[in-house]
Design a protein around this motif. Sequence first.
Motif, PDB file in Angstrom:
ATOM      1  N   UNK A 186      66.369  51.858   9.940  1.00 46.87           N
ATOM      2  CA  UNK A 186      65.680  50.688   8.792  1.00 46.87           C
ATOM      3  C   UNK A 186      65.879  49.036  10.015  1.00 46.87           C
ATOM      4  N   UNK A 187      65.112  49.220  10.423  1.00 50.23           N
ATOM      5  CA  UNK A 187      65.341  47.314  11.391  1.00 50.23           C
ATOM      6  C   UNK A 187      65.435  46.181  10.288  1.00 50.23           C
ATOM      7  N   UNK A 188      66.113  45.368  10.545  1.00 51.93           N
ATOM      8  CA  UNK A 188      66.103  44.341   9.516  1.00 51.93           C
ATOM      9  C   UNK A 188      65.909  42.465  10.678  1.00 51.93           C
ATOM     10  N   UNK A 189      65.222  43.333  12.117  1.00 52.96           N
ATOM     11  CA  UNK A 189      64.667  42.135  13.040  1.00 52.96           C
ATOM     12  C   UNK A 189      63.273  42.820  13.699  1.00 52.96           C
ATOM     13  N   UNK A 190      62.383  42.262  15.051  1.00 54.11           N
ATOM     14  CA  UNK A 190      61.634  42.918  15.089  1.00 54.11           C
ATOM     15  C   UNK A 190      62.462  43.147  16.746  1.00 54.11           C
TER      16      UNK A 190
ATOM     17  N   UNK B 274      42.543  35.061   5.559  1.00 52.72           N
ATOM     18  CA  UNK B 274      43.926  36.116   6.508  1.00 52.72           C
ATOM     19  C   UNK B 274      45.259  35.684   5.416  1.00 52.72           C
ATOM     20  N   UNK B 275      45.428  36.466   7.039  1.00 51.36           N
ATOM     21  CA  UNK B 275      46.933  37.257   6.244  1.00 51.36           C
ATOM     22  C   UNK B 275      48.340  35.978   7.152  1.00 51.36           C
ATOM     23  N   UNK B 276      48.968  35.908   6.555  1.00 51.33           N
ATOM     24  CA  UNK B 276      49.836  34.729   7.320  1.00 51.33           C
ATOM     25  C   UNK B 276      51.303  35.450   7.259  1.00 51.33           C
ATOM     26  N   UNK B 277      51.302  36.241   6.329  1.00 52.23           N
ATOM     27  CA  UNK B 277      52.865  36.952   6.588  1.00 52.23           C
ATOM     28  C   UNK B 277      52.927  38.423   6.011  1.00 52.23           C
ATOM     29  N   UNK B 278      53.758  39.044   5.789  1.00 57.17           N
ATOM     30  CA  UNK B 278      54.347  40.116   5.169  1.00 57.17           C
ATOM     31  C   UNK B 278      55.552  40.561   5.133  1.00 57.17           C
ATOM     32  N   UNK B 279      55.698  40.996   3.679  1.00 54.42           N
ATOM     33  CA  UNK B 279      57.368  41.069   2.652  1.00 54.42           C
ATOM     34  C   UNK B 279      57.421  42.802   2.677  1.00 54.42           C
TER      35      UNK B 279
ATOM     36  N   UNK C  83      60.196  44.608   0.889  1.00 57.33           N
ATOM     37  CA  UNK C  83      61.505  44.972   0.695  1.00 57.33           C
ATOM     38  C   UNK C  83      61.892  46.105  -0.410  1.00 57.33           C
ATOM     39  N   UNK C  84      63.156  45.965  -0.192  1.00 54.39           N
ATOM     40  CA  UNK C  84      63.414  48.121  -0.205  1.00 54.39           C
ATOM     41  C   UNK C  84      64.740  47.888  -1.177  1.00 54.39           C
ATOM     42  N   UNK C  85      64.594  48.702  -1.663  1.00 54.73           N
ATOM     43  CA  UNK C  85      66.328  49.321  -2.245  1.00 54.73           C
ATOM     44  C   UNK C  85      67.191  50.175  -1.249  1.00 54.73           C
ATOM     45  N   UNK C  86      67.876  49.111  -0.823  1.00 49.21           N
ATOM     46  CA  UNK C  86      69.507  49.652   0.309  1.00 49.21           C
ATOM     47  C   UNK C  86      70.094  50.908   0.194  1.00 49.21           C
ATOM     48  N   UNK C  87      70.648  51.598  -1.856  1.00 50.43           N
ATOM     49  CA  UNK C  87      70.984  52.893  -1.866  1.00 50.43           C
ATOM     50  C   UNK C  87      69.837  53.905  -1.286  1.00 50.43           C
ATOM     51  N   UNK C  88      68.827  54.005  -1.544  1.00 48.30           N
ATOM     52  CA  UNK C  88      68.077  54.402  -1.603  1.00 48.30           C
ATOM     53  C   UNK C  88      66.829  54.626   0.171  1.00 48.30           C
ATOM     54  N   UNK C  89      66.657  53.918   0.901  1.00 43.35           N
ATOM     55  CA  UNK C  89      66.014  53.350   2.030  1.00 43.35           C
ATOM     56  C   UNK C  89      66.350  55.005   3.434  1.00 43.35           C
ATOM     57  N   UNK C  90      67.360  54.526   3.421  1.00 43.60           N
ATOM     58  CA  UNK C  90      67.253  54.803   4.983  1.00 43.60           C
ATOM     59  C   UNK C  90      67.998  56.549   4.582  1.00 43.60           C
TER      60      UNK C  90
ATOM     61  N   UNK D  42      61.642  51.901  10.830  1.00 47.81           N
ATOM     62  CA  UNK D  42      60.932  51.310   9.806  1.00 47.81           C
ATOM     63  C   UNK D  42      61.837  49.579   9.428  1.00 47.81           C
ATOM     64  N   UNK D  43      60.579  48.727   9.844  1.00 49.08           N
ATOM     65  CA  UNK D  43      60.903  47.395   9.283  1.00 49.08           C
ATOM     66  C   UNK D  43      61.485  46.933   8.055  1.00 49.08           C
ATOM     67  N   UNK D  44      62.350  45.880   7.990  1.00 49.62           N
ATOM     68  CA  UNK D  44      62.341  45.375   6.375  1.00 49.62           C
ATOM     69  C   UNK D  44      62.153  44.028   6.624  1.00 49.62           C
ATOM     70  N   UNK D  45      61.913  42.826   5.593  1.00 52.59           N
ATOM     71  CA  UNK D  45      61.658  41.719   5.706  1.00 52.59           C
ATOM     72  C   UNK D  45      60.615  41.278   5.433  1.00 52.59           C
ATOM     73  N   UNK D  46      60.334  40.327   6.220  1.00 54.51           N
ATOM     74  CA  UNK D  46      59.152  38.653   6.342  1.00 54.51           C
ATOM     75  C   UNK D  46      58.804  38.609   7.691  1.00 54.51           C
ATOM     76  N   UNK D  47      57.659  39.507   8.435  1.00 55.84           N
ATOM     77  CA  UNK D  47      57.296  39.051   9.458  1.00 55.84           C
ATOM     78  C   UNK D  47      55.725  38.927   9.614  1.00 55.84           C
ATOM     79  N   UNK D  48      55.425  38.537  10.594  1.00 55.04           N
ATOM     80  CA  UNK D  48      53.891  37.466  10.805  1.00 55.04           C
ATOM     81  C   UNK D  48      52.846  38.322  11.294  1.00 55.04           C
ATOM     82  N   UNK D  49      51.569  38.538  11.118  1.00 54.88           N
ATOM     83  CA  UNK D  49      50.604  39.222  12.308  1.00 54.88           C
ATOM     84  C   UNK D  49      50.890  39.268  13.914  1.00 54.88           C
TER      85      UNK D  49
END
Length: 153
Positions: free
Chosen positions: A7-11, A45-50, A52-59, A82-89
């Motif tokens: 689970x990636x928390x950054x690019x 246009x899409x400016x950002x995508x976020x 979110x996840x439920x940490x105890x189940x995701x990984x 797989x990323x989580x958090x806010x991302x840009x196009x």
Amino acid sequence: MIRDVRLAHADFDPAHEMAHFTARQDAGGVTSFLGKVRSEASDNPVLALELRHYAPLTLPGMEELAMRAERNWKLTGLLIIHREGVMEPGDPIVLVACGARHRRDAFEASDFLMDHLKSESWFWKREKTANGWRWIEPRAQDADDLARWAHIR
């Protein structure tokens, strides 16, 4: 068998990840899928995508999904980032790669993983446009894609 599930928390750099993945295994073929944030070609246009996840189940859920693929296809390696958090196009969201002695196993395992990550995962998506944030609901096609794998346990 190489399994790398994160689970990636950054690019992340997909080219670097693929080079590292392919160098560590003996596969006759490697398939990959890279999902990126798109900017819809529309008047809003899409400016950002976020995501979110439920940490105890995701990984743990991603790990279980990887094990299901390993049980059903003869793989030499498997990679899920797989990323989580806010991302840009243009930012990478998900990278799935499978190595196998024969291409069919790699293709099918990659397809299985992506259908499940897209439709049956532990993420909630919302996108930001000039009109603000809105939640993204699964599409009927996502459910149809997932139904193809009902026989896989």
